[in-house]
Write a protein that holds these residues in place. Sequence first.
Motif, PDB file in Angstrom:
ATOM      1  N   LYS A   1      25.694  21.615  37.500  1.00 32.39           N
ATOM      2  CA  LYS A   1      25.986  23.021  37.799  1.00 32.39           C
ATOM      3  C   LYS A   1      26.914  23.162  39.007  1.00 32.39           C
ATOM      4  CE  LYS A   1      25.066  27.485  37.526  1.00 32.39           C
ATOM      5  NZ  LYS A   1      26.131  28.228  36.933  1.00 32.39           N
ATOM      6  N   LYS A   2      26.713  22.355  40.028  1.00 32.89           N
ATOM      7  CA  LYS A   2      27.534  22.400  41.244  1.00 32.89           C
ATOM      8  C   LYS A   2      29.006  22.164  40.911  1.00 32.89           C
ATOM      9  CE  LYS A   2      28.340  19.553  45.305  1.00 32.89           C
ATOM     10  NZ  LYS A   2      27.912  18.367  46.026  1.00 32.89           N
ATOM     11  N   TYR A   3      29.280  21.148  40.083  1.00 37.16           N
ATOM     12  CA  TYR A   3      30.645  20.816  39.734  1.00 37.16           C
ATOM     13  C   TYR A   3      31.233  21.842  38.765  1.00 37.16           C
ATOM     14  CZ  TYR A   3      29.337  16.423  41.906  1.00 37.16           C
ATOM     15  OH  TYR A   3      28.885  15.469  42.795  1.00 37.16           O
ATOM     16  N   GLN A   4      30.406  22.392  37.893  1.00 38.88           N
ATOM     17  CA  GLN A   4      30.882  23.457  37.009  1.00 38.88           C
ATOM     18  C   GLN A   4      31.340  24.657  37.820  1.00 38.88           C
ATOM     19  OE1 GLN A   4      27.780  24.312  34.189  1.00 38.88           O
ATOM     20  NE2 GLN A   4      28.230  22.510  32.936  1.00 38.88           N
ATOM     21  N   ASP A   5      30.584  24.990  38.858  1.00 39.81           N
ATOM     22  CA  ASP A   5      30.958  26.114  39.712  1.00 39.81           C
ATOM     23  C   ASP A   5      32.278  25.847  40.439  1.00 39.81           C
ATOM     24  OD1 ASP A   5      28.697  27.482  38.928  1.00 39.81           O
ATOM     25  OD2 ASP A   5      27.522  26.894  40.693  1.00 39.81           O
ATOM     26  N   GLU A   6      32.508  24.601  40.859  1.00 39.50           N
ATOM     27  CA  GLU A   6      33.766  24.250  41.518  1.00 39.50           C
ATOM     28  C   GLU A   6      34.949  24.471  40.579  1.00 39.50           C
ATOM     29  OE1 GLU A   6      34.137  20.485  43.513  1.00 39.50           O
ATOM     30  OE2 GLU A   6      32.044  20.572  44.186  1.00 39.50           O
TER      31      GLU A   6
END
Length: 76
Positions: free
Chosen positions: A63-68
Amino acid sequence: MIKYYTNRDMRKILNCSQSTLDRQIKTMNLKVVRFGVNGLPRYNAYDVLGIIEFGYPFKELRKKYQDEIKDMLSDA
């Protein structure tokens, strides 16, 4: 916000020729999307950036990388 990249966009992003792009797309495991019967190939912008930045398609990222990636595309 850009949803799909064309071959021309991909060549600009990767700074390569069409033949090099064809080889790289095979190694990137990008899914080709075509709109219409004889539509030009297009590539999902989220998947392209996910593979370039992190080495995985968008849906396989945390999720963290998707948000980036979403932030990168919303700023463009």
